[in-house]
Structures are given as structure tokens and as C-alpha cells.
Design a protein around this motif. Structure first.
Motif, short mmCIF file in Angstrom:
data_model
loop_
_atom_site.label_atom_id
_atom_site.label_comp_id
_atom_site.label_asym_id
_atom_site.label_seq_id
_atom_site.Cartn_x
_atom_site.Cartn_y
_atom_site.Cartn_z
N PRO A 74 -86.54 -68.81 -84.49
CA PRO A 74 -87.96 -67.83 -84.40
C PRO A 74 -87.88 -67.30 -82.91
N GLY A 75 -88.58 -66.27 -82.97
CA GLY A 75 -88.89 -65.40 -81.78
C GLY A 75 -88.11 -64.35 -81.51
N LYS A 76 -88.24 -63.67 -80.57
CA LYS A 76 -87.36 -62.36 -80.14
C LYS A 76 -86.36 -62.88 -79.03
N THR A 77 -85.05 -62.31 -79.48
CA THR A 77 -83.90 -62.46 -78.55
C THR A 77 -84.47 -62.13 -77.15
N GLU A 78 -84.79 -60.97 -76.87
CA GLU A 78 -85.17 -60.57 -75.61
C GLU A 78 -86.21 -61.54 -74.67
N GLU A 79 -86.97 -62.45 -75.42
CA GLU A 79 -88.07 -63.29 -74.69
C GLU A 79 -87.32 -64.72 -74.77
N ILE A 80 -85.94 -64.88 -75.05
CA ILE A 80 -85.47 -66.43 -74.90
C ILE A 80 -85.07 -66.66 -73.67
N HIS A 81 -85.48 -68.00 -73.28
CA HIS A 81 -85.15 -68.34 -71.90
C HIS A 81 -85.81 -67.65 -70.71
N CYS A 82 -86.77 -67.01 -70.91
CA CYS A 82 -87.38 -66.61 -69.74
C CYS A 82 -88.61 -66.76 -69.36
N VAL A 83 -89.32 -66.27 -68.40
CA VAL A 83 -90.76 -66.39 -67.88
C VAL A 83 -91.54 -66.06 -68.91
N ASP A 84 -92.58 -66.87 -69.27
CA ASP A 84 -93.56 -66.84 -70.60
C ASP A 84 -92.75 -66.82 -71.77
N GLU A 85 -91.82 -67.57 -71.90
CA GLU A 85 -91.07 -67.84 -73.39
C GLU A 85 -92.27 -68.10 -74.28
N ARG A 86 -92.26 -67.71 -75.35
CA ARG A 86 -93.32 -68.00 -76.45
C ARG A 86 -92.87 -67.28 -77.77
N ILE A 87 -93.34 -67.99 -78.87
CA ILE A 87 -93.13 -67.53 -80.14
C ILE A 87 -94.76 -67.70 -80.96
N GLU A 88 -94.85 -66.93 -81.72
CA GLU A 88 -96.14 -66.75 -82.59
C GLU A 88 -96.07 -68.24 -83.64
N ILE A 89 -97.02 -68.60 -83.67
CA ILE A 89 -97.23 -70.01 -84.63
C ILE A 89 -96.66 -69.58 -86.16
N ALA A 90 -96.92 -68.19 -86.63
CA ALA A 90 -96.36 -67.75 -87.78
C ALA A 90 -95.04 -67.80 -87.71
N GLU A 91 -94.35 -67.38 -86.69
CA GLU A 91 -93.03 -67.51 -86.60
C GLU A 91 -92.36 -68.86 -86.83
N LEU A 92 -93.15 -69.78 -85.99
CA LEU A 92 -92.62 -71.24 -86.12
C LEU A 92 -92.76 -71.50 -87.59
N GLU A 93 -93.85 -71.44 -88.17
CA GLU A 93 -93.85 -71.88 -89.37
C GLU A 93 -92.91 -71.53 -90.58
#
Length: 108
Positions: A74-93
Motif C-alpha cells: 500500500p501507499g505511494k512510491t514517492e512517500e516510502i521511507h521519507c519524513v511523514d511516511e503514511r498510508i490511508e487506512i483504506a489502502e491498508l485494508e
């Protein structure tokens, strides 16, 4: 760069050593694992993105041993392993549904 820095400061010394080198790899388009992922994406009515990515992963070691691997999550490639890394709960589900589907398809 080292030469430039040495020209600016004659006392500067440095050495560059490669301590690890990982070769590029790809998963075959007819991979059973990728086929399962595509099948699950159809069942879940969810698009998956396939293509090349730049980075490093332990999948490199598995691929060397002949294991069929994909990088997926889940998540966006550009947000992996960076400051404020996060994913949406819906993406995790949705990822959990994919992982369960892969386990069921591969082990039943």
C-alpha cells in the motif's frame, strides 16, 4: 568530487569503496505470482500498477536464489521511507485483502 575537494583543501583525503552491489532484476510477465496478483485485482475490482522502480529491496537476494518475487504494498512510491511516511487506512485494508488472496491462491 574527491579531487575537487582535495584541490580546495590539500589535507582532505577520502576513498570511495563499493561495499555492496545489487544487480537490477525483473519479474517475468508470465510469472505465476504476478498472474495471481492480477487475478486478485480483478476479483477485488482494483487496478494494480506494474512497471520498473528504482530502489533497493531484500527481494534482490530472494531473486538470486530463484524465488519468484514482486514488490507490492500500500501507499505511494514517492512517500516510502521519507519524513511523514503514511498510508490511508483504506489502502491498508485493500492490501490485507490482496495478501490474503495471494496466500489462498498459492496454498490451496
Amino acid at each position: 568530487l574527491i579531487d575537487i575537494m582535495h584541490q580546495e583543501d590539500e589535507t582532505f583525503q577520502a576513498e570511495i569503496r563499493v561495499i555492496e552491489e545489487r544487480e537490477a532484476w525483473e519479474t517475468a510477465a508470465d510469472s505465476a505470482l504476478l498472474g495471481n496478483l492480477r487475478q486478485i485485482s480483478e476479483i477485488l475490482k482494483c487496478d494494480i500498477k506494474t512497471g520498473a522502480e528504482v530502489g533497493t529491496t531484500d527481494a534482490t537476494f530472494l531473486k538470486k536464489e530463484g524465488v519468484d518475487v514482486i514488490i507490492f504494498g500500500p501507499g505511494k512510491t514517492e512517500e516510502i521511507h521519507c519524513v511523514d511516511e503514511r498510508i490511508e487506512i483504506a489502502e491498508l485494508e485493500q492490501a490485507v485483502r490482496f495478501y490474503l488472496g495471494l496466500m489462498i491462491n498459492n496454498y490451496t
